[in-house]
Design an enzyme around this catalytic site. Sequence first.
Site, PDB file in Angstrom:
ATOM      1  N   GLU A 124       0.862  -1.557  -0.263  1.00  0.00           N
ATOM      2  CA  GLU A 124       0.080  -0.286   0.064  1.00  0.00           C
ATOM      3  C   GLU A 124       0.866   1.187   0.040  1.00  0.00           C
ATOM      4  O   GLU A 124       0.414   2.585   0.613  1.00  0.00           O
ATOM      5  CB  GLU A 124      -0.686   0.477   0.934  1.00  0.00           C
ATOM      6  CG  GLU A 124      -1.671  -1.601   1.306  1.00  0.00           C
ATOM      7  CD  GLU A 124      -3.036  -1.047   2.720  1.00  0.00           C
ATOM      8  OE1 GLU A 124      -2.571  -0.749   3.386  1.00  0.00           O
ATOM      9  OE2 GLU A 124      -3.077  -2.621   2.651  1.00  0.00           O
ATOM     10  N   GLU A 171      -6.583 -11.024  -1.484  1.00  0.00           N
ATOM     11  CA  GLU A 171      -6.897 -10.460  -0.161  1.00  0.00           C
ATOM     12  C   GLU A 171      -8.722 -10.108  -0.572  1.00  0.00           C
ATOM     13  O   GLU A 171      -9.035  -9.298  -0.158  1.00  0.00           O
ATOM     14  CB  GLU A 171      -7.181  -8.657   0.310  1.00  0.00           C
ATOM     15  CG  GLU A 171      -4.906  -9.100   1.043  1.00  0.00           C
ATOM     16  CD  GLU A 171      -4.793  -8.090   1.292  1.00  0.00           C
ATOM     17  OE1 GLU A 171      -5.701  -7.045   2.254  1.00  0.00           O
ATOM     18  OE2 GLU A 171      -3.706  -7.719   1.763  1.00  0.00           O
TER      19      GLU A 171
HETATM   20  O1  G3I Z   1      -3.729  -7.331  18.897  1.00  0.00           O
HETATM   21  C1  G3I Z   1      -4.749  -7.148  19.490  1.00  0.00           C
HETATM   22  C2  G3I Z   1      -4.837  -7.676  20.467  1.00  0.00           C
HETATM   23  O2  G3I Z   1      -3.772  -7.660  21.371  1.00  0.00           O
HETATM   24  C3  G3I Z   1      -5.969  -6.288  21.352  1.00  0.00           C
HETATM   25  O3  G3I Z   1      -6.235  -6.980  22.165  1.00  0.00           O
HETATM   26  C4  G3I Z   1      -7.203  -5.821  19.902  1.00  0.00           C
HETATM   27  C5  G3I Z   1      -8.117  -5.217  20.627  1.00  0.00           C
HETATM   28  O4  G3I Z   1      -8.573  -4.033  19.471  1.00  0.00           O
HETATM   29  O5  G3I Z   1      -5.868  -6.078  18.515  1.00  0.00           O
HETATM   30  C6  G3I Z   1      -5.352  -6.817  18.262  1.00  0.00           C
HETATM   31  O6  G3I Z   1      -4.550  -6.009  17.245  1.00  0.00           O
HETATM   32  C7  G3I Z   1      -6.112  -5.845  16.013  1.00  0.00           C
HETATM   33  C8  G3I Z   1      -5.446  -6.997  15.061  1.00  0.00           C
HETATM   34  O7  G3I Z   1      -5.633  -7.024  13.695  1.00  0.00           O
HETATM   35  C9  G3I Z   1      -4.963  -7.949  15.271  1.00  0.00           C
HETATM   36  O8  G3I Z   1      -6.435  -8.666  15.480  1.00  0.00           O
HETATM   37  C10 G3I Z   1      -5.865  -4.694  15.427  1.00  0.00           C
HETATM   38  O9  G3I Z   1      -6.635  -3.990  16.441  1.00  0.00           O
HETATM   39  C11 G3I Z   1      -6.721  -4.899  14.662  1.00  0.00           C
HETATM   40  O10 G3I Z   1      -6.747  -2.670  13.812  1.00  0.00           O
HETATM   41  C12 G3I Z   1      -5.932  -5.117  13.146  1.00  0.00           C
HETATM   42  O11 G3I Z   1      -6.817  -5.356  12.123  1.00  0.00           O
HETATM   43  C13 G3I Z   1      -5.895  -5.933  10.944  1.00  0.00           C
HETATM   44  C14 G3I Z   1      -6.038  -4.745   9.942  1.00  0.00           C
HETATM   45  O12 G3I Z   1      -5.702  -5.430   8.585  1.00  0.00           O
HETATM   46  C15 G3I Z   1      -4.926  -3.365  10.396  1.00  0.00           C
HETATM   47  O13 G3I Z   1      -3.777  -4.500  10.682  1.00  0.00           O
HETATM   48  C16 G3I Z   1      -7.070  -6.726  10.305  1.00  0.00           C
HETATM   49  O14 G3I Z   1      -7.321  -8.067  11.193  1.00  0.00           O
HETATM   50  C17 G3I Z   1      -6.601  -7.440   8.792  1.00  0.00           C
HETATM   51  O15 G3I Z   1      -7.624  -7.948   8.521  1.00  0.00           O
HETATM   52  C18 G3I Z   1      -6.159  -6.758   7.998  1.00  0.00           C
HETATM   53  O16 G3I Z   1      -5.503  -6.576   7.289  1.00  0.00           O
HETATM   54  C19 G3I Z   1      -5.342  -5.443   6.339  1.00  0.00           C
HETATM   55  C20 G3I Z   1      -3.692  -6.356   5.214  1.00  0.00           C
HETATM   56  O17 G3I Z   1      -2.948  -6.427   6.170  1.00  0.00           O
HETATM   57  C21 G3I Z   1      -3.738  -4.827   4.319  1.00  0.00           C
HETATM   58  N1  G3I Z   1      -4.765  -4.669   3.050  1.00  0.00           N
HETATM   59  C22 G3I Z   1      -5.732  -4.295   3.646  1.00  0.00           C
HETATM   60  C23 G3I Z   1      -6.618  -5.128   5.181  1.00  0.00           C
HETATM   61  C24 G3I Z   1      -7.737  -5.335   5.711  1.00  0.00           C
HETATM   62  O18 G3I Z   1      -7.669  -4.124   6.308  1.00  0.00           O
END
Ligand code: G3I
Length: 374
Positions: free
Chosen positions: A157, A262
Site C-alpha cells: 500500500e 485479499e
Molecule cells: O493484537 C491486538 C490485541 O492485542 C488487542 O487486544 C485487540 C483489541 O483491539 O487488537 C488486536 O489487534 C488487532 C489486529 O487486527 C489483530 O486482531 C487490531 O486492533 C486490528 O486493527 C487489526 O486489524 C487488521 C488490519 O489489517 C490492520 O492490521 C485486520 O485483522 C486485518 O484483516 C487487516 O488486513 C489488511 C491487510 O493487512 C492489508 N490490506 C487491507 C487488509 C484489510 O484491512
Amino acid sequence: MTIRRFAVLVAILAASLAIAAQAPTTLKDAYGGSFYVGAAINTAQITGSDARGAAIVAAQFNSISPENVLKWEQVHPQPSVYTFDLADKYVEFGEKNHMFIVGHNLCWHAQTPDWVFQDADGKPITRDALLKRLHDHIFTVVGRYKGRIQSWDVVNEALNEDGTLRHSKWFEIAGEDYIVKAFQWAHEADPSAQLNYNDYNLENPEKRRGAIALIKKIQAADVPIAVVGSQGHLHLDWPSTDAEEATVTELAAAGVKVAITELDIDLLPRVAPNTADVSLNVKADPKLNPYAAGLPADMQQALAKRYASLFAVYLRHRDVVSRVTLWGVSDADSWLNDWPVVGRTSYPLLFDRAGKPKPAFDAVVKLPTQAVKP
Ligand code: G3I
C-alpha cells in the site's frame, strides 16, 4: 424397451454418475490446474483453538496468508525484540498441509510501531538509520523463513488513489527509493522467494498506472519483482467485471504475474468511497447494519453470482493469475465485521458463520467444470 436400448440407458447413467463423482468438491481441486486458492488465517486457526476453521483451511485451500502474525508490530514490537512464536506456528501449519506459504508483509505504513521512525529521544530518525532498520528487519524476518515462505508481500500500500506515492513516514524520511531497496534486500535474504508489490483499489485506473510505474522502476533497477498483488476488497457493484479484467491484463502486461491477494465482497451499505484504508472509523448506526438477523436469500444469490463472475475472469486469465486468496475463512472471521464501522454483521466470504459452504462457494467450486467464455 429392447435389451439394447436398456443397455445404452444404463451406460449413460453410469457415465453421468462417474462425471458427478469426479466433479471437484474442494476449491483447491477445482482450481488445481489453474492457480492457487488461498485463505488468510488468523491466530485462532494457526493455534488450532478454532479447530473448525483450521480444518476448512486444510481441506479447501492450498495456500495461506497470515492475516496479522507477520506484521511488523507483531513480529518486531521493540527495537531488539522479535517475537516469532505465532509466525513459526503459521509456517508449520502451511508445511504440514503442503501449502504455498505467503508472508505479509515487510514494509507498510500501518501496524508499524512508532519507535521504528524515532530515535531514543522520540525525534524523527535519519534516512540512513531508518533504512538500516528496514534492512535489518527484512534480513531477520525473511532470513528466518528462507526456503519456507515462498512468497513475500515486500511493500504494502505505498500508493495514493491518484497513483502518486503515499506520503507515509517511510516516504517522508527515506525518500522513494525505500521501495526498491526493500525488494533488493528481500531478494538478497532469500533469492528463491517470489516478491510481490501489494495494494488495494488497483481497479482504479489512476492508481493502477501508479502501480505499473512502480513495477517498472523496480525492474529498471534490475531488482526482481515477480507478482503484483491486487488485494480485491470488492463490492457487489464495484468494479465491473470488465474493469476487473482490465486490471488483470494491464498489470500482467507490465511483465509480472497477478495475484488476487485479499479477496472479499462487501454487501453492507457503503459509508465511504471504495477503499481498504484501515485508519477509517465510522460511527455505528443500525441503518448501516441491515443484515444483523441474517442474509436474505436474494442477497445470497447475488453474492454467488458476483463471485462466479469474478472467478470466471481469473480463470480466463489463468496464464497470468498465479493465486486467488480470500481474506479470511468464514464470515465470522472477516475484518469487515469491524471496519469501517465496528460491530456490523458482514457476509463477504465463501463460508458462513457456522463454517458451512454458502451458495457462493458452490458457484465458485463448480465454475471450472462449466464453460468459461473467452
Ligand atoms: O493484537 C491486538 C490485541 O492485542 C488487542 O487486544 C485487540 C483489541 O483491539 O487488537 C488486536 O489487534 C488487532 C489486529 O487486527 C489483530 O486482531 C487490531 O486492533 C486490528 O486493527 C487489526 O486489524 C487488521 C488490519 O489489517 C490492520 O492490521 C485486520 O485483522 C486485518 O484483516 C487487516 O488486513 C489488511 C491487510 O493487512 C492489508 N490490506 C487491507 C487488509 C484489510 O484491512
